[in-house]
Design a protein around this motif. Structure first.
Motif, short mmCIF file in Angstrom:
data_model
loop_
_atom_site.label_atom_id
_atom_site.label_comp_id
_atom_site.label_asym_id
_atom_site.label_seq_id
_atom_site.Cartn_x
_atom_site.Cartn_y
_atom_site.Cartn_z
N GLN A 164 29.57 -9.19 -3.09
CA GLN A 164 28.94 -9.00 -2.34
C GLN A 164 27.91 -8.37 -1.93
O GLN A 164 28.37 -7.14 -2.67
N LEU A 165 27.33 -8.28 -1.32
CA LEU A 165 26.54 -7.47 -1.22
C LEU A 165 26.24 -7.52 0.39
O LEU A 165 26.11 -8.08 1.10
N PHE A 166 25.87 -6.13 0.71
CA PHE A 166 25.96 -6.52 2.83
C PHE A 166 25.76 -3.99 3.01
O PHE A 166 25.34 -3.66 1.75
N ALA A 167 25.71 -4.63 3.89
CA ALA A 167 24.89 -2.90 3.97
C ALA A 167 25.81 -2.93 5.72
O ALA A 167 26.47 -4.09 6.25
N GLN A 168 26.11 -1.05 5.58
CA GLN A 168 26.96 -0.98 6.18
C GLN A 168 26.52 -0.29 7.85
O GLN A 168 25.42 0.68 7.81
N PRO A 169 26.58 -0.15 9.25
CA PRO A 169 26.10 0.12 10.29
C PRO A 169 26.09 1.52 10.37
O PRO A 169 27.34 2.07 9.76
N GLY A 170 25.17 2.75 10.31
CA GLY A 170 25.10 4.06 9.80
C GLY A 170 24.92 4.37 8.65
O GLY A 170 25.02 5.55 8.66
N PHE A 171 24.69 3.85 7.78
CA PHE A 171 24.76 4.22 6.33
C PHE A 171 23.94 3.82 5.79
O PHE A 171 23.25 3.08 5.61
N ASP A 196 0.31 -1.18 -0.28
CA ASP A 196 0.06 -0.19 -0.04
C ASP A 196 0.80 1.14 -0.31
O ASP A 196 0.25 2.83 0.09
N ARG A 197 2.43 1.00 0.34
CA ARG A 197 2.81 2.15 -0.11
C ARG A 197 3.08 3.19 1.27
O ARG A 197 3.22 4.06 0.81
N ALA A 198 2.16 3.00 1.98
CA ALA A 198 2.54 3.66 3.56
C ALA A 198 3.68 3.56 4.27
O ALA A 198 3.97 4.33 5.29
N THR A 199 4.76 2.48 4.18
CA THR A 199 6.05 2.74 4.68
C THR A 199 7.32 2.74 3.61
O THR A 199 7.45 1.61 2.65
N THR A 200 7.81 3.10 4.15
CA THR A 200 9.39 3.64 3.12
C THR A 200 10.52 2.92 3.89
O THR A 200 10.62 2.80 5.39
N SER A 201 11.68 2.85 3.17
CA SER A 201 12.83 2.36 3.55
C SER A 201 14.03 3.95 3.43
O SER A 201 13.89 4.76 1.98
N ALA A 202 14.51 3.63 4.86
CA ALA A 202 15.96 4.19 4.09
C ALA A 202 16.65 3.49 4.23
O ALA A 202 18.66 4.00 3.97
N ASN A 203 17.12 2.27 4.07
CA ASN A 203 18.07 1.55 3.85
C ASN A 203 19.10 2.07 2.27
O ASN A 203 18.07 2.29 1.53
N ARG A 255 36.15 9.42 3.14
CA ARG A 255 35.25 9.27 3.97
C ARG A 255 33.48 9.04 3.07
O ARG A 255 33.60 9.74 1.89
N ILE A 256 32.85 8.21 3.38
CA ILE A 256 31.69 8.23 2.46
C ILE A 256 30.23 9.11 3.59
O ILE A 256 30.22 8.30 3.98
N GLU A 257 29.97 9.92 2.95
CA GLU A 257 28.10 10.46 3.50
C GLU A 257 27.63 10.44 3.24
O GLU A 257 27.68 10.95 1.93
N VAL A 258 26.41 10.93 3.83
CA VAL A 258 24.44 10.91 3.07
C VAL A 258 24.94 12.59 3.58
O VAL A 258 24.61 13.03 4.76
N ALA A 259 23.81 13.71 2.70
CA ALA A 259 23.45 15.14 3.11
C ALA A 259 22.25 15.20 2.63
O ALA A 259 21.83 14.24 1.10
N GLN A 260 22.23 15.77 3.00
CA GLN A 260 20.33 16.33 2.18
C GLN A 260 19.85 18.10 1.93
O GLN A 260 20.54 18.62 2.52
N SER A 261 19.01 18.30 1.19
CA SER A 261 18.65 19.56 0.94
C SER A 261 18.52 20.71 2.44
O SER A 261 17.94 19.95 3.23
N SER A 262 19.27 21.89 2.10
CA SER A 262 19.35 22.27 3.36
C SER A 262 19.26 23.85 3.05
O SER A 262 20.28 23.80 1.86
#
Length: 159
Positions: free
Chosen positions: A49-56, A32-39, A106-113
């Motif tokens: 290899q497929l992996f997830a980085q903690p905090g990324f 129903d597209r009511a829940t999104t992911s930030a993964n 370093r690799i980081e994530v930033a958002q509109s501001s």
């Protein structure tokens, strides 16, 4: 070869040639597209290899967004909707930089501001995007809040 990844719909997969990675990001966790992911999951094509980085992760869950590779191994995640099914006008970017204190990248994530990464001119989801040689991003199509179809192409400098 296949891997188990968190189930999502309308997320993105973006190839980053300078890193030999594919970033698999966001999407909806329910039909129903009511829940999104930030993964953000990372597929390393060299080591298979497929992996997830903690905090990324994305700073906000989003689905129905678009993602496009930019300069210097950056990836831009544009628009989409939230858990409340509301279109957003934000952009998130994965970027890398040399940290002079540790002399490593370093690799980081930033958002509109304000004064930083720009906002879209209007909230939009389901659009397509491409990064042009001139450092500009072109957005086409999609929908705005209320299900309206944009009548224009959006060309902007996201940096």
């Amino acid at each position: 070869v296949s891997w188990m990844v968190p189930t999502s719909d309308l997320g993105t997969a973006t190839w980053v040639p300078g890193r030999s990675y594919v970033y698999i990001a966001g999407g909806y966790r329910s039909l129903d597209r009511a829940t999104t992911s930030a993964n953000i999951d990372v597929y390393d094509t060299v080591n298979n290899q497929l992996f997830a980085q903690p905090g990324f992760s994305l700073l906000a869950g989003r689905g129905g967004h678009t993602a496009v590779a930019g300069p210097n191994n950056s990836v831009f995640f544009v628009g989409g909707t939230t858990d409340a099914k509301i279109a957003v006008n934000t952009i998130e970017v994965i970027y890398e930089y040399l940290d002079p204190e540790i002399n490593k990248f370093r690799i980081e994530v930033a958002q509109s501001s304000p004064g930083g990464i720009p906002f879209l001119t209007e909230p939009r989801f389901g659009q397509k995007s491409v990064f042009l040689d001139a450092g500009m991003m072109l957005l086409v199509g999609g929908m705005t809040t209320g299900g309206l179809l944009p009548q224009d192409l959006t060309l902007f400098n996201p940096l």
